[in-house]
Motif scaffolding. Sequence first.
Motif, short mmCIF file in Angstrom:
data_model
loop_
_atom_site.label_atom_id
_atom_site.label_comp_id
_atom_site.label_asym_id
_atom_site.label_seq_id
_atom_site.Cartn_x
_atom_site.Cartn_y
_atom_site.Cartn_z
N GLY A 133 0.86 -1.15 0.03
CA GLY A 133 -0.03 -0.15 0.00
C GLY A 133 0.90 1.39 -0.02
O GLY A 133 0.46 2.54 -0.28
N TRP A 135 2.68 4.71 1.05
CA TRP A 135 2.37 5.68 1.79
C TRP A 135 0.73 6.18 1.78
O TRP A 135 0.33 6.70 2.63
CB TRP A 135 3.00 7.09 1.67
N ARG A 136 0.05 5.13 1.03
CA ARG A 136 -1.55 5.38 1.16
C ARG A 136 -1.98 4.83 2.59
O ARG A 136 -3.20 5.02 2.99
CB ARG A 136 -2.11 4.41 -0.04
N TYR A 176 2.14 9.70 -6.46
CA TYR A 176 0.94 9.32 -6.25
C TYR A 176 -0.02 9.85 -7.08
O TYR A 176 -1.25 9.48 -7.15
CB TYR A 176 0.51 8.97 -4.90
N SER A 177 0.21 11.02 -7.69
CA SER A 177 -0.82 11.90 -8.44
C SER A 177 -0.33 12.31 -9.56
O SER A 177 -1.05 11.99 -10.71
CB SER A 177 -1.03 13.17 -7.52
N GLU A 187 -3.46 9.13 -8.82
CA GLU A 187 -4.79 8.95 -8.06
C GLU A 187 -5.02 10.45 -7.24
O GLU A 187 -4.24 11.48 -7.26
CB GLU A 187 -4.31 8.05 -6.77
N ARG A 189 -7.76 10.46 -4.09
CA ARG A 189 -7.59 10.24 -2.32
C ARG A 189 -6.34 9.48 -1.91
O ARG A 189 -5.89 9.68 -0.97
CB ARG A 189 -8.96 9.59 -1.94
N GLY A 190 -5.74 8.75 -3.07
CA GLY A 190 -4.71 7.97 -2.47
C GLY A 190 -3.39 8.90 -2.34
O GLY A 190 -2.64 8.57 -1.28
N ALA A 193 -4.16 10.73 0.99
CA ALA A 193 -3.68 9.83 2.06
C ALA A 193 -2.38 9.83 2.37
O ALA A 193 -1.72 9.70 3.34
CB ALA A 193 -4.27 8.50 1.89
N ALA A 194 -1.45 9.88 1.25
CA ALA A 194 -0.05 9.59 1.32
C ALA A 194 0.61 10.84 2.00
O ALA A 194 1.43 10.64 2.77
CB ALA A 194 0.57 9.45 -0.28
N HIS A 197 -0.02 10.58 5.57
CA HIS A 197 0.74 9.42 6.24
C HIS A 197 2.19 9.86 6.27
O HIS A 197 2.78 9.35 7.18
CB HIS A 197 0.51 8.14 5.65
N GLN A 274 -13.00 12.17 4.13
CA GLN A 274 -12.00 11.42 4.21
C GLN A 274 -11.60 10.59 5.37
O GLN A 274 -12.14 11.30 6.60
CB GLN A 274 -10.63 11.99 3.74
#
Length: 461
Positions: A133, A135-136, A176-177, A187, A189-190, A193-194, A197, A274
């Motif tokens: 997963g 840093w998500r 992640y984006s 992504e 929301r991923g 979230a990263a 985190h 979220q």
Amino acid sequence: MTDFPAFPPGFVFGAATASYQIEGAAREDGRGPSIWDTYSHTPGLVAGGDTGDVACDHYHRYPQDVALLRDLGVDSYRFSIAWPRIVPDGSGPVNPKGLDFYSRLVDELLAAGIEPAATLYHWDLPQALEDRGGWRVRATAERFAEYTAAVAAHLSDRVPRWITLNEPWCSAFLGYSIGRHAPGAREGRGALAAAHHLLVGHGLAVRELRAAGVREVGITLNLDRNLPATGSAADLAAVVRADTQHNLVWTEPLLAGRYPDTEEDTWGELITGQDFRRDGDLELISQPLDFLGVNYYRPIVVADAPLREADPALRTATDNRYAETRLPGVRHTAMDWPVAPDTFTDLLVSLKRQYGRALPPVHITENGSAENDAVSADGAVHDDDRVAYLRDHLAALRAAMDAGVDVRGYYVWSLLDNFEWAFGYDRRFGIVRVDYDTQRRTPKDSYHWYRKMIAAQPGRG
Ligand code: FCB
């Protein structure tokens, strides 16, 4: 020479590098794979198909590189520790050979009279953690704390200055984006979230470093100076969204213990409701720091733009209704980045204005430029553009200090030409040239200039 800017006594001059960009030895002494090994070995992702397998071979040549630092006369060297050398599988047993490499490097630095400054995470996440997963997921932040504890137990007695994360914006949003950094995801929301985190991981690592009794703890951010393309209300609003995505998403939790009040306007449905934030996270993230590391290279010019993707399920976290445009009338570096040193002063002064006493002392942990330099017939590298860049940015830094910003140090990026991420070896940021066929190091004119500048500081030399 009198034309060097003068800095206060005790000001730290340094040079910086990062593990994956220089070490090589990717499969040696028990190192596990990182997300950058996977990314660089995926055809088509890195220019020229370059990888960090060998890089500058610093893993074997570090005594020579420390000698270059010693002759340069720097006070401090900022390097990063490769997590997959220490915990090859991301969790579980610690690899003593990995710890031993950094222990030898630190001893070599101390013997040369250079203070080590260690970054714990400069983007080389163990691939095993990405497979679970990355840093998500919150568990990665917990693994980061365990890794930090293992490193601190070995090095806290000899390393005074610690940086938890380098440029979490790049980890979260390029990784992640935008997908231009490992792991190459696109992504919504991923990525958000990263970002969260990473901040949680920072907070947990600060706790471990404090428990180990280290002298100074900080984090390094690439804060951006976002300029409106025009004075229109729409472009000014776009600047607020760009500031939120680049700066406030980090500085608000870290320095003010809150989430940005502009986040809903910036991320809309991606941020509402979220579930990755927990009670107590802000307290963890906003623990006091001894310094804030700031990396600065160039301003960004921002114009209003429509959403690229209307469906929130398909939208990325960097689709914030703005587009980057060109800054006219200035030189651009080999990265095509505009050179505008006054924006460096403005960034620091506005940060101070924004956070006041909540802003810890600042270290500039990276600043430098990529240029198309080459070895001349006389065997030297006459990188006049880089010398001008460094000179003007140091003067701009001095101006920010005169305006009341407490800056304690400056690290040039980079000691060596190295693996410039998605650009591979094509972009050279070093003040020392590396010939990748022979691994020969040639100090450039900028190296000699920086050495003279340091030696000319009042009370030295
Ligand atoms: C920063 C990175 C560093 C290097 C420079 C040019 O974003 O921290 O590793 O790539 O840019």
